[in-house]
Design a protein around this motif. Structure first.
Motif, PDB file in Angstrom:
ATOM      1  N   ASN A 266       0.821  -1.210   0.000  1.00 29.86           N
ATOM      2  CA  ASN A 266       0.000   0.000   0.000  1.00 29.86           C
ATOM      3  C   ASN A 266       0.854   1.259   0.000  1.00 29.86           C
ATOM      4  O   ASN A 266       0.412   2.320   0.447  1.00 29.86           O
ATOM      5  CB  ASN A 266      -0.949  -0.007   1.202  1.00 29.86           C
ATOM      6  CG  ASN A 266      -2.133  -0.916   0.977  1.00 29.86           C
ATOM      7  OD1 ASN A 266      -2.597  -1.094  -0.156  1.00 29.86           O
ATOM      8  ND2 ASN A 266      -2.632  -1.518   2.039  1.00 29.86           N
ATOM      9  N   ALA A 267       2.059   1.133  -0.523  1.00 30.89           N
ATOM     10  CA  ALA A 267       2.947   2.284  -0.706  1.00 30.89           C
ATOM     11  C   ALA A 267       3.120   2.555  -2.194  1.00 30.89           C
ATOM     12  O   ALA A 267       3.104   1.637  -3.017  1.00 30.89           O
ATOM     13  CB  ALA A 267       4.304   2.026  -0.061  1.00 30.89           C
ATOM     14  N   ILE A 268       3.274   3.835  -2.540  1.00 37.00           N
ATOM     15  CA  ILE A 268       3.465   4.255  -3.921  1.00 37.00           C
ATOM     16  C   ILE A 268       4.789   5.008  -4.014  1.00 37.00           C
ATOM     17  O   ILE A 268       5.061   5.911  -3.216  1.00 37.00           O
ATOM     18  CB  ILE A 268       2.331   5.188  -4.400  1.00 37.00           C
ATOM     19  CG1 ILE A 268       0.959   4.583  -4.082  1.00 37.00           C
ATOM     20  CG2 ILE A 268       2.490   5.486  -5.889  1.00 37.00           C
ATOM     21  CD1 ILE A 268       0.693   3.249  -4.711  1.00 37.00           C
TER      22      ILE A 268
ATOM     23  N   ALA B 197       8.931  12.001   1.391  1.00 36.15           N
ATOM     24  CA  ALA B 197       8.336  10.771   1.914  1.00 36.15           C
ATOM     25  C   ALA B 197       7.278  11.084   2.955  1.00 36.15           C
ATOM     26  O   ALA B 197       7.597  11.579   4.046  1.00 36.15           O
ATOM     27  CB  ALA B 197       9.414   9.874   2.520  1.00 36.15           C
ATOM     28  N   GLY B 198       6.010  10.798   2.616  1.00 36.56           N
ATOM     29  CA  GLY B 198       4.912  11.069   3.528  1.00 36.56           C
ATOM     30  C   GLY B 198       4.044   9.849   3.753  1.00 36.56           C
ATOM     31  O   GLY B 198       3.786   9.077   2.827  1.00 36.56           O
ATOM     32  N   HIS B 199       3.588   9.671   4.984  1.00 34.23           N
ATOM     33  CA  HIS B 199       2.692   8.546   5.255  1.00 34.23           C
ATOM     34  C   HIS B 199       1.247   8.963   5.029  1.00 34.23           C
ATOM     35  O   HIS B 199       0.863  10.113   5.258  1.00 34.23           O
ATOM     36  CB  HIS B 199       2.910   7.984   6.666  1.00 34.23           C
ATOM     37  CG  HIS B 199       2.524   8.900   7.787  1.00 34.23           C
ATOM     38  ND1 HIS B 199       1.226   9.054   8.223  1.00 34.23           N
ATOM     39  CD2 HIS B 199       3.276   9.693   8.596  1.00 34.23           C
ATOM     40  CE1 HIS B 199       1.186   9.892   9.245  1.00 34.23           C
ATOM     41  NE2 HIS B 199       2.411  10.312   9.489  1.00 34.23           N
TER      42      HIS B 199
ATOM     43  N   ASN C  19       5.677  -0.850   9.629  1.00 37.64           N
ATOM     44  CA  ASN C  19       5.708   0.393   8.870  1.00 37.64           C
ATOM     45  C   ASN C  19       5.967   0.115   7.386  1.00 37.64           C
ATOM     46  O   ASN C  19       6.900  -0.599   7.027  1.00 37.64           O
ATOM     47  CB  ASN C  19       6.820   1.273   9.456  1.00 37.64           C
ATOM     48  CG  ASN C  19       6.863   2.663   8.874  1.00 37.64           C
ATOM     49  OD1 ASN C  19       6.822   2.841   7.664  1.00 37.64           O
ATOM     50  ND2 ASN C  19       6.974   3.656   9.730  1.00 37.64           N
ATOM     51  N   GLY C  20       5.135   0.708   6.517  1.00 38.73           N
ATOM     52  CA  GLY C  20       5.246   0.455   5.094  1.00 38.73           C
ATOM     53  C   GLY C  20       6.497   1.000   4.439  1.00 38.73           C
ATOM     54  O   GLY C  20       6.846   0.581   3.326  1.00 38.73           O
ATOM     55  N   LEU C  21       7.187   1.919   5.094  1.00 37.08           N
ATOM     56  CA  LEU C  21       8.422   2.442   4.513  1.00 37.08           C
ATOM     57  C   LEU C  21       9.527   1.393   4.535  1.00 37.08           C
ATOM     58  O   LEU C  21      10.414   1.415   3.679  1.00 37.08           O
ATOM     59  CB  LEU C  21       8.868   3.701   5.263  1.00 37.08           C
ATOM     60  CG  LEU C  21      10.106   4.421   4.736  1.00 37.08           C
ATOM     61  CD1 LEU C  21       9.927   4.854   3.285  1.00 37.08           C
ATOM     62  CD2 LEU C  21      10.444   5.632   5.608  1.00 37.08           C
ATOM     63  N   GLY C  22       9.476   0.478   5.510  1.00 35.83           N
ATOM     64  CA  GLY C  22      10.504  -0.553   5.593  1.00 35.83           C
ATOM     65  C   GLY C  22      10.614  -1.375   4.322  1.00 35.83           C
ATOM     66  O   GLY C  22      11.709  -1.480   3.732  1.00 35.83           O
TER      67      GLY C  22
ATOM     68  N   ASP D  68       2.246   3.544   3.834  1.00 36.53           N
ATOM     69  CA  ASP D  68       1.239   3.188   4.832  1.00 36.53           C
ATOM     70  C   ASP D  68       1.875   2.811   6.174  1.00 36.53           C
ATOM     71  O   ASP D  68       3.080   2.619   6.277  1.00 36.53           O
ATOM     72  CB  ASP D  68       0.404   2.008   4.327  1.00 36.53           C
ATOM     73  CG  ASP D  68       1.278   0.796   4.004  1.00 36.53           C
ATOM     74  OD1 ASP D  68       2.341   0.976   3.387  1.00 36.53           O
ATOM     75  OD2 ASP D  68       0.896  -0.335   4.382  1.00 36.53           O
ATOM     76  N   ALA D  69       1.012   2.712   7.189  1.00 35.63           N
ATOM     77  CA  ALA D  69       1.311   2.067   8.478  1.00 35.63           C
ATOM     78  C   ALA D  69       2.398   2.750   9.296  1.00 35.63           C
ATOM     79  O   ALA D  69       3.030   2.108  10.124  1.00 35.63           O
ATOM     80  CB  ALA D  69       1.660   0.593   8.253  1.00 35.63           C
TER      81      ALA D  69
END
Length: 362
Positions: free
Chosen positions: A48-50, A68-70, A136-139, A127-128
């Motif tokens: 769910n990350a773009i 980078a924004g959640h 966390n979706g950035l991981g 996300d997350a």
């Protein structure tokens, strides 16, 4: 230089509920939006990350900036979602941090493949962030697609900073400190040993702890350790044999997770704890005031930099080896609050400052 108008995008984002764990709809919206203005090969969906790549046409552009924004929010009531009143746009996540996301997306819409700024841009909307560190979706983005921007000059996280540049961030640890006793009926407590009372020395020690200050130049970070929740495993008429305390330790940049964990353990075991179990480990973010892009951003902001007395994904970028900073239009005082809002004037000023920093040539 023309200024983008991101408020309509922000209103669209606010209309899509995106509490942590329920970001499918907003991810689909962001993906469709990016694909409308960028070539298909420059938009990547990762869970769910773009990730949206926006290279510059400027032949002098050799460095990359990551934005980078959640997209997720906490759960909090808002009775005025989408409404504008006295220069404020209301909605859950408006300050934290959909206003920053909207500005990122407006740069994509306004300039698309014609972007000619001083830097190549990589937009990451993920996300997350509001949940546990490991979810966390950035991981996964960094693990699977980090090669696309590993050499970037700076990452900007548009956390709610009131348009101030906030450098670094505190690390945060959650740990369960457990005390043991002997279970008994509450009418005959002498047959047991109350686990709650076993913890009194430890709780008193926690209550007496004072913030520990750490300075990096003019930046002050305050370490604090506190009990935040407690649990037992008994009914109301039973002397508990187990008493568990959640400890939240916020620690300064420069201190490793291992050292911070040792400090939690030393205090707990010195006061009779039976066990310490770590449930969430998030590192501190580095302080990199020498970074030339960061110095440029500070100058454009017109205000001295501040420390970040909280945790953000600046820390995750630090672990990745990439300098990062907090800089966003939302108000820190509004984050996670009932009837959250963002000041429209702050968003417009943020758009101006961010585009000045990125060097859009018009």
């Amino acid at each position: 230089m023309s200024e983008p108008q991101s408020l309509d995008i922000l209103q669209e984002l606010l209309a899509i509920p995106s509490v942590t764990g329920d970001e499918e709809a907003i991810a689909a919206y962001v993906e469709r939006f990016c694909r409308e203005f960028l070539p298909a090969g420059q938009v990547i969906r990762s869970g769910n990350a773009i990730i949206a790549l926006q290279p510059s046409l400027n032949p002098a552009a050799t460095e990359t900036i990551v934005l980078a924004g959640h997209t997720d929010t906490v759960i909090s009531p808002n009775n005025f979602t989408g409404k504008i009143h006295e220069g404020r746009l209301y909605g859950l996540g408006s300050s934290d941090m959909k206003a920053g996301d909207a500005v990122m997306m407006e740069i994509i819409r306004a300039y698309g493949r014609q972007w000619a700024g001083a830097y190549h841009l990589v937009h990451v909307l993920y996300d997350a962030e509001e949940g546990p560190y490991e979810e966390n979706g950035l991981g996964p983005v960094l693990e699977e697609h980090g090669h696309l921007f590993r050499q970037a000059l700076l990452a900007i996280c548009p956390e709610p900073t009131d348009n101030l540049v906030q450098v670094g961030c505190l690390g945060t640890i959650h740990a369960t400190v457990t005390f043991k006793g002997v279970r008994a009926h509450s009418a005959r407590p002498w047959l047991g040993d109350n686990a709650i009372y076993q913890s009194t020395g430890y709780l008193n020690a926690l209550a007496q702890l004072q913030p520990v200050d750490h300075t990096f130049g003019q930046l002050l970070y305050r370490e604090v350790m506190h009990a935040t929740t407690t649990t037992t495993n008994n009914t109301k008429n039973t002397i508990p044999d187990t008493f568990a305390i959640n400890i939240n330790y916020r620690f300064a940049p420069g201190k490793s997770i291992e050292q911070a964990c040792r400090e939690i353990e030393e205090l707990a075991f010195a006061h009779g704890a039976a066990s310490v179990d770590f449930t969430d480990l998030s590192p501190a973010g580095d302080v990199n005031l020498e970074n030339p892009a960061l110095q440029k951003l500070i100058a454009i902001s017109g205000q001295p930099p501040q420390s970040k007395q909280a945790w953000t994904d600046v820390a995750r970028f630090s672990l990745f080896g990439l300098d990062a900073v907090n800089f966003g239009p939302g108000q820190g005082s509004m984050a996670h609050k009932e009837n959250e809002y963002v000041e429209i004037a702050m968003v417009r000023e943020y758009e101006r400052m961010l585009l000045e920093f990125l060097g859009e040539r018009g």
